[in-house]
Scaffold this motif. Structure first.
Motif, PDB file in Angstrom:
ATOM      1  N   GLU A 218      -3.208 -20.195  11.154  1.00 25.44           N
ATOM      2  CA  GLU A 218      -3.087 -21.395  11.989  1.00 25.44           C
ATOM      3  C   GLU A 218      -3.408 -21.041  13.437  1.00 25.44           C
ATOM      4  O   GLU A 218      -2.669 -20.290  14.072  1.00 25.44           O
ATOM      5  N   PRO A 219      -4.509 -21.593  13.973  1.00 23.74           N
ATOM      6  CA  PRO A 219      -4.923 -21.224  15.329  1.00 23.74           C
ATOM      7  C   PRO A 219      -4.161 -21.937  16.448  1.00 23.74           C
ATOM      8  O   PRO A 219      -4.387 -21.650  17.612  1.00 23.74           O
ATOM      9  N   HIS A 220      -3.271 -22.859  16.117  1.00 21.73           N
ATOM     10  CA  HIS A 220      -2.549 -23.640  17.124  1.00 21.73           C
ATOM     11  C   HIS A 220      -1.062 -23.282  17.157  1.00 21.73           C
ATOM     12  O   HIS A 220      -0.476 -22.933  16.141  1.00 21.73           O
ATOM     13  N   CYS A 221      -0.481 -23.439  18.335  1.00 25.28           N
ATOM     14  CA  CYS A 221       0.971 -23.319  18.470  1.00 25.28           C
ATOM     15  C   CYS A 221       1.623 -24.539  17.826  1.00 25.28           C
ATOM     16  O   CYS A 221       1.083 -25.645  17.879  1.00 25.28           O
ATOM     17  N   ILE A 222       2.763 -24.335  17.207  1.00 29.35           N
ATOM     18  CA  ILE A 222       3.607 -25.432  16.738  1.00 29.35           C
ATOM     19  C   ILE A 222       4.951 -25.239  17.432  1.00 29.35           C
ATOM     20  O   ILE A 222       5.518 -24.143  17.417  1.00 29.35           O
ATOM     21  N   ASP A 223       5.436 -26.314  18.059  1.00 25.85           N
ATOM     22  CA  ASP A 223       6.669 -26.246  18.820  1.00 25.85           C
ATOM     23  C   ASP A 223       7.731 -27.164  18.240  1.00 25.85           C
ATOM     24  O   ASP A 223       7.423 -28.269  17.795  1.00 25.85           O
ATOM     25  N   LEU A 224       8.961 -26.691  18.256  1.00 20.69           N
ATOM     26  CA  LEU A 224      10.134 -27.532  18.026  1.00 20.69           C
ATOM     27  C   LEU A 224      10.735 -27.742  19.407  1.00 20.69           C
ATOM     28  O   LEU A 224      11.223 -26.794  20.029  1.00 20.69           O
ATOM     29  N   HIS A 225      10.655 -28.970  19.901  1.00 21.15           N
ATOM     30  CA  HIS A 225      11.098 -29.281  21.259  1.00 21.15           C
ATOM     31  C   HIS A 225      12.323 -30.179  21.189  1.00 21.15           C
ATOM     32  O   HIS A 225      12.250 -31.316  20.724  1.00 21.15           O
TER      33      HIS A 225
END
Length: 134
Positions: A43-50
């Motif tokens: 997965e080339p993208h960041c995934i955030d839990l905000h």
């Protein structure tokens, strides 16, 4: 999807990911918490839990393949004791459950965001994938 909670009751999983999330930023003054999964080979993208409107946390620094679910009555009571008078009825108790343990957050809203490819990037231009609030 249902998963057993620590109280042995089945609870609904609100969000799950196979990625590894790390404590990225916690601003007590702004009541915000960010857990980030940085880009990897799959997965080339960041995934955030905000998490926003954070009143209390009981977290580790790393969550592998977490499931986010509503907290049980006992988990909510523990968080409210930590928050003292900082929590109200508009706060939700959330549990981040993994095979190695469970972290807890008492907040007003949580969002899952897909960011850019820079692990040090900001969340302002992120795409909202999912959101939950009371």
């Amino acid at each position: 999807m249902k998963t057993p909670s620590p109280d042995d009751a089945d609870v609904e999983v609100l969000f799950q990911s196979p990625r590894t999330f790390r404590m990225w930023r916690y601003g007590v003054g702004h009541s915000q918490l960010l857990l980030r999964a940085t880009p990897d080979a799959d997965e080339p993208h960041c995934i955030d839990l905000h998490f926003e409107g954070v009143a209390a946390v009981q977290l580790g620094t790393r969550y592998v393949a977490p499931q986010v679910r509503l907290g049980t009555e006992g988990e909510r009571a523990a968080l409210e004791a930590l928050a003292q008078s900082g929590a109200g009825p508009r706060h939700i108790a959330l549990a981040l459950q993994t095979e190695t343990g469970t972290g807890l957050v008492l907040c007003r809203r949580v969002r899952v965001l897909r960011g850019g490819t820079d692990p040090l990037g900001e969340i302002e231009d992120s795409e909202v994938l999912w959101s939950h609030r009371t």
